[in-house]
Write an enzyme that holds these catalytic residues in place. Structure first.
Site, PDB file in Angstrom:
ATOM      1  N   TYR A  51      47.815  62.583 -53.715  1.00  0.00           N
ATOM      2  CA  TYR A  51      48.499  61.300 -53.813  1.00  0.00           C
ATOM      3  C   TYR A  51      48.117  60.588 -55.103  1.00  0.00           C
ATOM      4  O   TYR A  51      47.025  60.785 -55.651  1.00  0.00           O
ATOM      5  CB  TYR A  51      48.175  60.414 -52.607  1.00  0.00           C
ATOM      6  CG  TYR A  51      48.893  60.843 -51.351  1.00  0.00           C
ATOM      7  CD1 TYR A  51      50.199  60.445 -51.092  1.00  0.00           C
ATOM      8  CD2 TYR A  51      48.263  61.665 -50.416  1.00  0.00           C
ATOM      9  CE1 TYR A  51      50.865  60.840 -49.940  1.00  0.00           C
ATOM     10  CE2 TYR A  51      48.922  62.066 -49.260  1.00  0.00           C
ATOM     11  CZ  TYR A  51      50.223  61.650 -49.033  1.00  0.00           C
ATOM     12  OH  TYR A  51      50.875  62.050 -47.906  1.00  0.00           O
ATOM     13  N   GLU A  52      49.009  59.739 -55.563  1.00  0.00           N
ATOM     14  CA  GLU A  52      48.875  59.082 -56.861  1.00  0.00           C
ATOM     15  C   GLU A  52      47.612  58.236 -56.975  1.00  0.00           C
ATOM     16  O   GLU A  52      47.106  57.998 -58.070  1.00  0.00           O
ATOM     17  CB  GLU A  52      50.106  58.215 -57.106  1.00  0.00           C
ATOM     18  CG  GLU A  52      50.171  57.566 -58.465  1.00  0.00           C
ATOM     19  CD  GLU A  52      51.422  56.719 -58.624  1.00  0.00           C
ATOM     20  OE1 GLU A  52      51.419  55.874 -59.526  1.00  0.00           O
ATOM     21  OE2 GLU A  52      52.379  56.917 -57.854  1.00  0.00           O
ATOM     22  N   SER A  53      47.090  57.771 -55.852  1.00  0.00           N
ATOM     23  CA  SER A  53      45.904  56.920 -55.879  1.00  0.00           C
ATOM     24  C   SER A  53      44.623  57.696 -56.162  1.00  0.00           C
ATOM     25  O   SER A  53      43.540  57.101 -56.218  1.00  0.00           O
ATOM     26  CB  SER A  53      45.774  56.171 -54.549  1.00  0.00           C
ATOM     27  OG  SER A  53      45.907  57.054 -53.453  1.00  0.00           O
ATOM     28  N   GLY A  54      44.715  59.008 -56.344  1.00  0.00           N
ATOM     29  CA  GLY A  54      43.543  59.816 -56.663  1.00  0.00           C
ATOM     30  C   GLY A  54      43.010  60.629 -55.500  1.00  0.00           C
ATOM     31  O   GLY A  54      41.964  61.281 -55.611  1.00  0.00           O
ATOM     32  N   GLY A 131      53.933  57.077 -60.970  1.00  0.00           N
ATOM     33  CA  GLY A 131      53.532  58.290 -61.677  1.00  0.00           C
ATOM     34  C   GLY A 131      54.643  59.299 -61.847  1.00  0.00           C
ATOM     35  O   GLY A 131      54.391  60.465 -62.190  1.00  0.00           O
TER      36      GLY A 131
END
Length: 254
Positions: A51-54, A131
């Site tokens: 996921y984009e949040s890491g 992203g």
């Protein structure tokens, strides 16, 4: 099952099947999340979701409501800084499939998630890129799921190009790593292409949908595969898993 099939359920089930044999998926929030979690329970039990949040190797106990939902961290394989995620994981070529949604798509697979209408005075203002640009440029391929299939969303010309596909990027002198959009799942069927230099073409329709209906709902002269298959409808087991295990609180199913 007694409850009627919804468009969200149809899209989620059909999109989940496309993830068979894929290993790493960069998932957007919404229908891509639904499809990815269903795939984990069916066709891709070893899938690694990023996921984009890491968050890498996510195993959420419930569906995340946003990309920053803390539930994504619980039982995840790793949580890394976003610069590392984009600079090493994505740009390092470690993502098999980027799984995105969009408001508009063109024949080459470029996406609009910014505005509908004129930039200075749009009829709808959308969330923007997030992203998406990096996912498009660096994933080996990109799948897109579209809630609506009509000429405004499948546009001959995007109102705004938020996320250029590789064909558009190459025209600007930029060479992306991946093939760009290769599969698009819609309420009418499935569009596909192999990669750079090819337009999206109709390869499958849902039961009761005709090729002419899909072409009429597309804003360009849609190419059609020599053989157009009929998509198998969702099975009882797929719907049960989706409704009872993946999204029992109807976070995204509607």
């Amino acid at each position: 099952m007694s409850t009627p099939l919804t468009s969200s359920e149809l899209l989620s089930v059909v999109a989940s099947r496309e993830l068979a044999s894929r290993r790493t998926v960069f998932a957007g929030i919404g229908l891509p999340t639904l499809a990815t979690e269903l795939a984990r329970l069916t066709v891709a039990p070893d899938i690694e979701v990023v996921y984009e949040s890491g968050v890498c190797g996510a195993h959420p106990s419930r569906l995340p409501e946003t990309i920053a939902d803390a539930v994504l961290v619980t039982d995840a394989e790793a949580v890394i800084p976003m610069p590392v995620l984009f600079g090493c994981v994505l740009q390092g070529g470690h993502i098999d499939v980027g799984f995105l949604g969009a408001a508009q798509i063109d024949r080459w697979g470029s996406l609009n998630t910014s505005v509908i209408g004129d930039w200075d005075s749009p009829s709808v203002r959308l969330p923007g890129s997030g992203g998406g640009v990096e996912v498009m440029a660096n994933s080996r391929e990109v799948f897109v799921v579209m809630r609506r299939h009509h000429p405004r969303s499948f546009a001959a010309e995007l109102d705004f190009c938020t996320t250029p596909g590789p064909d558009r990027a190459l025209a600007e002198g930029i060479r992306p790593l991946g093939a760009g959009v290769t599969r698009v799942v819609t309420e009418l069927g499935i569009l596909a292409r192999e990669g750079v230099g090819e337009e999206l073409r109709l390869v499958a329709v849902h039961p009761g949908v005709t090729v002419d209906r899909v072409r009429a709902a597309t804003g360009w002269d849609l190419q059609v595969a020599g053989t157009v298959e009929e998509v198998p409808p969702p099975t009882r087991d797929e719907l049960r898993l989706l409704r009872e295990d993946v999204d029992p609180d109807r976070v995204y199913l509607r």
